[in-house]
Design a protein around this motif. Structure first.
Motif, PDB file in Angstrom:
ATOM      1  N   GLU A 103       0.831  -1.193   0.000  1.00  0.00           N
ATOM      2  CA  GLU A 103       0.000   0.000   0.000  1.00  0.00           C
ATOM      3  C   GLU A 103       0.869   1.248   0.000  1.00  0.00           C
ATOM      4  O   GLU A 103       0.582   2.233  -0.678  1.00  0.00           O
ATOM      5  CB  GLU A 103      -0.872  -0.025   1.253  1.00  0.00           C
ATOM      6  N   LEU A 104       1.941   1.159   0.758  1.00  0.00           N
ATOM      7  CA  LEU A 104       2.862   2.294   0.848  1.00  0.00           C
ATOM      8  C   LEU A 104       3.487   2.572  -0.505  1.00  0.00           C
ATOM      9  O   LEU A 104       3.589   3.719  -0.948  1.00  0.00           O
ATOM     10  CB  LEU A 104       3.933   1.999   1.894  1.00  0.00           C
ATOM     11  N   ALA A 107       0.973   4.262  -2.525  1.00  0.00           N
ATOM     12  CA  ALA A 107       0.764   5.637  -2.066  1.00  0.00           C
ATOM     13  C   ALA A 107       1.900   6.540  -2.536  1.00  0.00           C
ATOM     14  O   ALA A 107       1.688   7.696  -2.899  1.00  0.00           O
ATOM     15  CB  ALA A 107       0.647   5.671  -0.548  1.00  0.00           C
ATOM     16  N   ILE A 108       3.104   5.990  -2.525  1.00  0.00           N
ATOM     17  CA  ILE A 108       4.262   6.757  -2.985  1.00  0.00           C
ATOM     18  C   ILE A 108       4.108   7.096  -4.466  1.00  0.00           C
ATOM     19  O   ILE A 108       4.362   8.215  -4.897  1.00  0.00           O
ATOM     20  CB  ILE A 108       5.574   5.984  -2.728  1.00  0.00           C
ATOM     21  N   ASP A 110       1.279   7.384  -6.087  1.00  0.00           N
ATOM     22  CA  ASP A 110       0.236   8.409  -6.178  1.00  0.00           C
ATOM     23  C   ASP A 110       0.803   9.782  -5.863  1.00  0.00           C
ATOM     24  O   ASP A 110       0.580  10.750  -6.585  1.00  0.00           O
ATOM     25  CB  ASP A 110      -0.902   8.113  -5.186  1.00  0.00           C
ATOM     26  N   LEU A 111       1.508   9.835  -4.750  1.00  0.00           N
ATOM     27  CA  LEU A 111       2.030  11.123  -4.308  1.00  0.00           C
ATOM     28  C   LEU A 111       3.018  11.680  -5.313  1.00  0.00           C
ATOM     29  O   LEU A 111       3.034  12.875  -5.606  1.00  0.00           O
ATOM     30  CB  LEU A 111       2.684  10.980  -2.927  1.00  0.00           C
ATOM     31  N   LYS A 112       3.810  10.790  -5.886  1.00  0.00           N
ATOM     32  CA  LYS A 112       4.774  11.223  -6.905  1.00  0.00           C
ATOM     33  C   LYS A 112       4.049  11.850  -8.092  1.00  0.00           C
ATOM     34  O   LYS A 112       4.474  12.881  -8.611  1.00  0.00           O
ATOM     35  CB  LYS A 112       5.613  10.044  -7.389  1.00  0.00           C
ATOM     36  N   GLN A 114       1.130  13.269  -8.038  1.00  0.00           N
ATOM     37  CA  GLN A 114       0.631  14.567  -7.584  1.00  0.00           C
ATOM     38  C   GLN A 114       1.735  15.616  -7.608  1.00  0.00           C
ATOM     39  O   GLN A 114       1.540  16.755  -8.023  1.00  0.00           O
ATOM     40  CB  GLN A 114       0.081  14.457  -6.156  1.00  0.00           C
TER      41      GLN A 114
ATOM     42  N   ARG B  55      -5.797   5.388   4.855  1.00  0.00           N
ATOM     43  CA  ARG B  55      -4.497   4.892   4.426  1.00  0.00           C
ATOM     44  C   ARG B  55      -3.385   5.567   5.219  1.00  0.00           C
ATOM     45  O   ARG B  55      -2.506   4.894   5.748  1.00  0.00           O
ATOM     46  CB  ARG B  55      -4.321   5.149   2.924  1.00  0.00           C
ATOM     47  N   PHE B  59      -0.297   4.169   7.992  1.00  0.00           N
ATOM     48  CA  PHE B  59       1.142   4.441   7.916  1.00  0.00           C
ATOM     49  C   PHE B  59       1.648   5.174   9.138  1.00  0.00           C
ATOM     50  O   PHE B  59       2.807   5.558   9.217  1.00  0.00           O
ATOM     51  CB  PHE B  59       1.475   5.276   6.679  1.00  0.00           C
ATOM     52  N   LEU B  72      -2.803  18.926  -0.654  1.00  0.00           N
ATOM     53  CA  LEU B  72      -2.164  18.821  -1.962  1.00  0.00           C
ATOM     54  C   LEU B  72      -3.083  18.134  -2.952  1.00  0.00           C
ATOM     55  O   LEU B  72      -3.236  18.592  -4.087  1.00  0.00           O
ATOM     56  CB  LEU B  72      -0.866  18.036  -1.872  1.00  0.00           C
ATOM     57  N   TYR B  73      -3.698  17.059  -2.490  1.00  0.00           N
ATOM     58  CA  TYR B  73      -4.520  16.257  -3.374  1.00  0.00           C
ATOM     59  C   TYR B  73      -5.725  17.001  -3.924  1.00  0.00           C
ATOM     60  O   TYR B  73      -6.471  16.484  -4.711  1.00  0.00           O
ATOM     61  CB  TYR B  73      -5.002  14.989  -2.674  1.00  0.00           C
ATOM     62  N   LEU B  94       6.973  12.724   1.050  1.00  0.00           N
ATOM     63  CA  LEU B  94       7.406  11.679   0.123  1.00  0.00           C
ATOM     64  C   LEU B  94       8.703  11.049   0.610  1.00  0.00           C
ATOM     65  O   LEU B  94       8.842   9.824   0.619  1.00  0.00           O
ATOM     66  CB  LEU B  94       7.581  12.256  -1.280  1.00  0.00           C
ATOM     67  N   MET B  97       7.976   8.842   3.438  1.00  0.00           N
ATOM     68  CA  MET B  97       7.336   7.601   3.037  1.00  0.00           C
ATOM     69  C   MET B  97       8.320   6.658   2.363  1.00  0.00           C
ATOM     70  O   MET B  97       8.272   5.450   2.566  1.00  0.00           O
ATOM     71  CB  MET B  97       6.157   7.910   2.114  1.00  0.00           C
ATOM     72  N   ARG B 101       9.227   3.122   3.639  1.00  0.00           N
ATOM     73  CA  ARG B 101       9.116   1.953   2.759  1.00  0.00           C
ATOM     74  C   ARG B 101      10.373   1.092   2.856  1.00  0.00           C
ATOM     75  O   ARG B 101      10.304  -0.117   3.065  1.00  0.00           O
ATOM     76  CB  ARG B 101       8.934   2.423   1.314  1.00  0.00           C
TER      77      ARG B 101
END
Lengths: 136, 136
Positions: A103-104, A107-108, A110-112, A114, B55, B59, B72-73, B94, B97, B101
DNA sequence: CGTTTTCTTTACGTGCACGTCACCTTCTCT
DNA sequence: AGAGAAGGTGACGTGCACGTAAAGAAAACG
């Protein structure tokens, strides 16, 4: 010459925690420093456990969950009494962690994306067309 | 025909949270359901945000940290006022995360090793030499 | 129409993970 | 011997993330 044990202050400096935190962990049976008089002396084992505790915390585990995990990491000492039980618990934790990992990773991603989008926006702010922000 | 909005109960059933939790998130400005009378109606946007909230929690992020990420989203709505600031915050997240990770991947490896060790122990209990557990 | 269910606000309670404070002992140093 | 400094034990306080109970309004149902 490091006597293989550390005082509470040395521990705090080394791991960035407070004395209160170490005493608290002891009260919850996460650590079990030896006593010289009534001073605590933290062994290599305590240090290894503390590292795992701090790591577990960063993953969002509760201290109770961490305690159960720690039990596995030093089954060497103990009896096999609850061995299988602990083993099962650990397997569940592993599944949790692997799921969390996946999941992480997502999520990374996704965030990237964004961030990439945000970066482009900033670029267009910086060097884009005339902004009419001076309209007032 | 799904009207694109959900009641609080539908939300709870769908995401496994309590009404209290949803109201609490609203009070912290993580969600902003529309009001019909004084009933809450959760939009697609709320649902997307809730997914990210849950989510983030897994984390180990705090609700406040999550709130910053959520900003941000959906910058699409907003002005560029604090855009760069938010962008920087997101970049830091990021990095967090990615570090998490990597650490998680390592922890999984460690735990797998322990489990392997544990598995072998169990095997030797099961089919190993005569256990004297049947002594009495 | 009344009843039952769902939802609302308000507000106090709870578990976790410590922080903080008061007060006491035990070395260490000069 | 006096004075810190470091460590100890309660015990109460705090921030977060909700839980829970009380009391009322509104919608849905028979």
């Amino acid at each position: 010459m490091t006597e293989d044990v550390m005082t509470i202050r040395q521990m705090c400096d080394e791991y960035g925690v407070t004395p209160r935190t170490l005493r608290f962990y002891e009260s919850k049976e996460l650590l079990s420093p030896i006593r010289q008089g009534n001073r605590r002396l933290f062994t290599r084992r305590d240090r290894a456990r503390l590292k795992l505790i701090l790591r577990g915390k960063r993953f969002g585990f509760s201290l109770e969950e961490i305690r159960q995990l720690l039990d596995l990491y030093d089954m060497g000492d103990q009896q096999q009494t609850q061995f299988r039980r602990t083993y099962e618990i650990a397997k569940e934790r592993l599944v949790d962690m692997e799921r969390q990992r996946d999941e992480l990773i997502e999520a990374i991603e996704d965030l990237k994306e964004q961030l990439e989008w945000g970066r482009k926006m900033i670029e267009s702010f910086d060097s884009g067309p005339a902004t009419d922000t001076a309209k007032d």
